[in-house]
Design a protein around this motif. Structure first.
Motif, PDB file in Angstrom:
ATOM      1  N   ALA A 116       1.857   6.167  -7.059  1.00 45.77           N
ATOM      2  CA  ALA A 116       0.731   6.924  -7.606  1.00 45.77           C
ATOM      3  C   ALA A 116       1.092   8.703  -7.468  1.00 45.77           C
ATOM      4  CB  ALA A 116      -0.495   6.735  -6.946  1.00 45.77           C
ATOM      5  N   ALA A 117       1.399   8.995  -6.336  1.00 49.45           N
ATOM      6  CA  ALA A 117       1.708  10.394  -5.997  1.00 49.45           C
ATOM      7  C   ALA A 117       2.892  11.136  -6.805  1.00 49.45           C
ATOM      8  CB  ALA A 117       1.919  10.613  -4.393  1.00 49.45           C
ATOM      9  N   TYR A 176      -5.110   2.826 -12.372  1.00 45.74           N
ATOM     10  CA  TYR A 176      -3.992   2.446 -11.687  1.00 45.74           C
ATOM     11  C   TYR A 176      -4.289   1.940 -10.434  1.00 45.74           C
ATOM     12  CZ  TYR A 176       0.048   2.896  -8.709  1.00 45.74           C
ATOM     13  OH  TYR A 176       1.017   2.617  -8.003  1.00 45.74           O
ATOM     14  N   PHE A 177      -5.315   2.566  -9.898  1.00 44.97           N
ATOM     15  CA  PHE A 177      -5.550   1.750  -8.404  1.00 44.97           C
ATOM     16  C   PHE A 177      -6.559   0.504  -8.567  1.00 44.97           C
ATOM     17  CE2 PHE A 177      -4.347   6.173  -6.746  1.00 44.97           C
ATOM     18  CZ  PHE A 177      -3.606   5.716  -5.805  1.00 44.97           C
ATOM     19  N   HIS A 227      -6.380   7.528 -12.792  1.00 47.56           N
ATOM     20  CA  HIS A 227      -6.066   7.076 -11.288  1.00 47.56           C
ATOM     21  C   HIS A 227      -7.053   5.941 -11.151  1.00 47.56           C
ATOM     22  CE1 HIS A 227      -4.146  10.691  -9.814  1.00 47.56           C
ATOM     23  NE2 HIS A 227      -4.262  11.162 -10.929  1.00 47.56           N
ATOM     24  N   ALA A 243       2.482   1.311  -3.559  1.00 47.71           N
ATOM     25  CA  ALA A 243       1.529   1.681  -4.591  1.00 47.71           C
ATOM     26  C   ALA A 243       1.047   3.261  -4.571  1.00 47.71           C
ATOM     27  CB  ALA A 243       0.377   1.056  -4.631  1.00 47.71           C
ATOM     28  N   THR A 244       0.973   3.801  -3.308  1.00 44.67           N
ATOM     29  CA  THR A 244       0.706   5.052  -2.967  1.00 44.67           C
ATOM     30  C   THR A 244       1.676   6.338  -3.441  1.00 44.67           C
ATOM     31  OG1 THR A 244      -0.879   4.526  -1.316  1.00 44.67           O
ATOM     32  CG2 THR A 244      -0.344   6.850  -1.391  1.00 44.67           C
ATOM     33  N   THR A 245       3.002   5.476  -2.947  1.00 46.87           N
ATOM     34  CA  THR A 245       4.099   6.484  -3.239  1.00 46.87           C
ATOM     35  C   THR A 245       4.286   6.560  -5.112  1.00 46.87           C
ATOM     36  OG1 THR A 245       4.992   5.860  -1.310  1.00 46.87           O
ATOM     37  CG2 THR A 245       6.558   6.920  -2.958  1.00 46.87           C
ATOM     38  N   ALA A 300       0.921  -1.193   0.018  1.00 43.94           N
ATOM     39  CA  ALA A 300      -0.022  -0.050  -0.105  1.00 43.94           C
ATOM     40  C   ALA A 300       0.818   1.095  -0.039  1.00 43.94           C
ATOM     41  CB  ALA A 300      -0.888  -0.007   1.201  1.00 43.94           C
ATOM     42  N   LEU A 301       1.956   1.210   0.678  1.00 40.44           N
ATOM     43  CA  LEU A 301       2.832   2.548   0.794  1.00 40.44           C
ATOM     44  C   LEU A 301       3.505   2.474  -0.462  1.00 40.44           C
ATOM     45  CD1 LEU A 301       4.186   4.485   2.669  1.00 40.44           C
ATOM     46  CD2 LEU A 301       5.840   2.921   3.260  1.00 40.44           C
ATOM     47  N   SER A 310      -3.488  -1.929  -9.401  1.00 39.53           N
ATOM     48  CA  SER A 310      -2.740  -2.067  -8.275  1.00 39.53           C
ATOM     49  C   SER A 310      -3.371  -2.673  -6.961  1.00 39.53           C
ATOM     50  CB  SER A 310      -1.919  -0.766  -7.749  1.00 39.53           C
ATOM     51  OG  SER A 310      -2.932   0.064  -7.335  1.00 39.53           O
TER      52      SER A 310
END
Length: 72
Positions: free
Chosen positions: A29-30, A44-45, A41, A25-27, A22-23, A48
């Motif tokens: 994405a950001a 991607y989510f 978005h 994938a979020t990094t 999760a960390l 992922s």
């Protein structure tokens, strides 16, 4: 390895996998999707969010591995 210990280790591994994934994938994405349209978005989510299941399935399969032979 006793089944209880295997399940305990597997549970810990799945928790670590979910947190790290999760960390990560979020990094990503950001860093990469900041100016992308909403549908990028979403895509991607969606991808992922499904992709973490593959390593989790391997851990679950290992957790449910062969039972030790019965004594007696």
């Amino acid at each position: 390895m006793p089944p209880r210990l295997r399940k305990f280790i597997g549970t810990i591994l799945i928790i670590i996998l979910v947190l790290v994934y999760a960390l990560l994938a979020t990094t990503i994405a950001a860093a990469r999707l900041a100016e992308s349209p909403w549908w990028i978005h979403l895509l991607y989510f969606l991808i992922s969010g499904i992709f973490w299941i593959l390593p989790a399935m391997l851990i679950i399969k290992w957790m449910a591995g062969p039972l030790p032979p019965k004594k007696g």
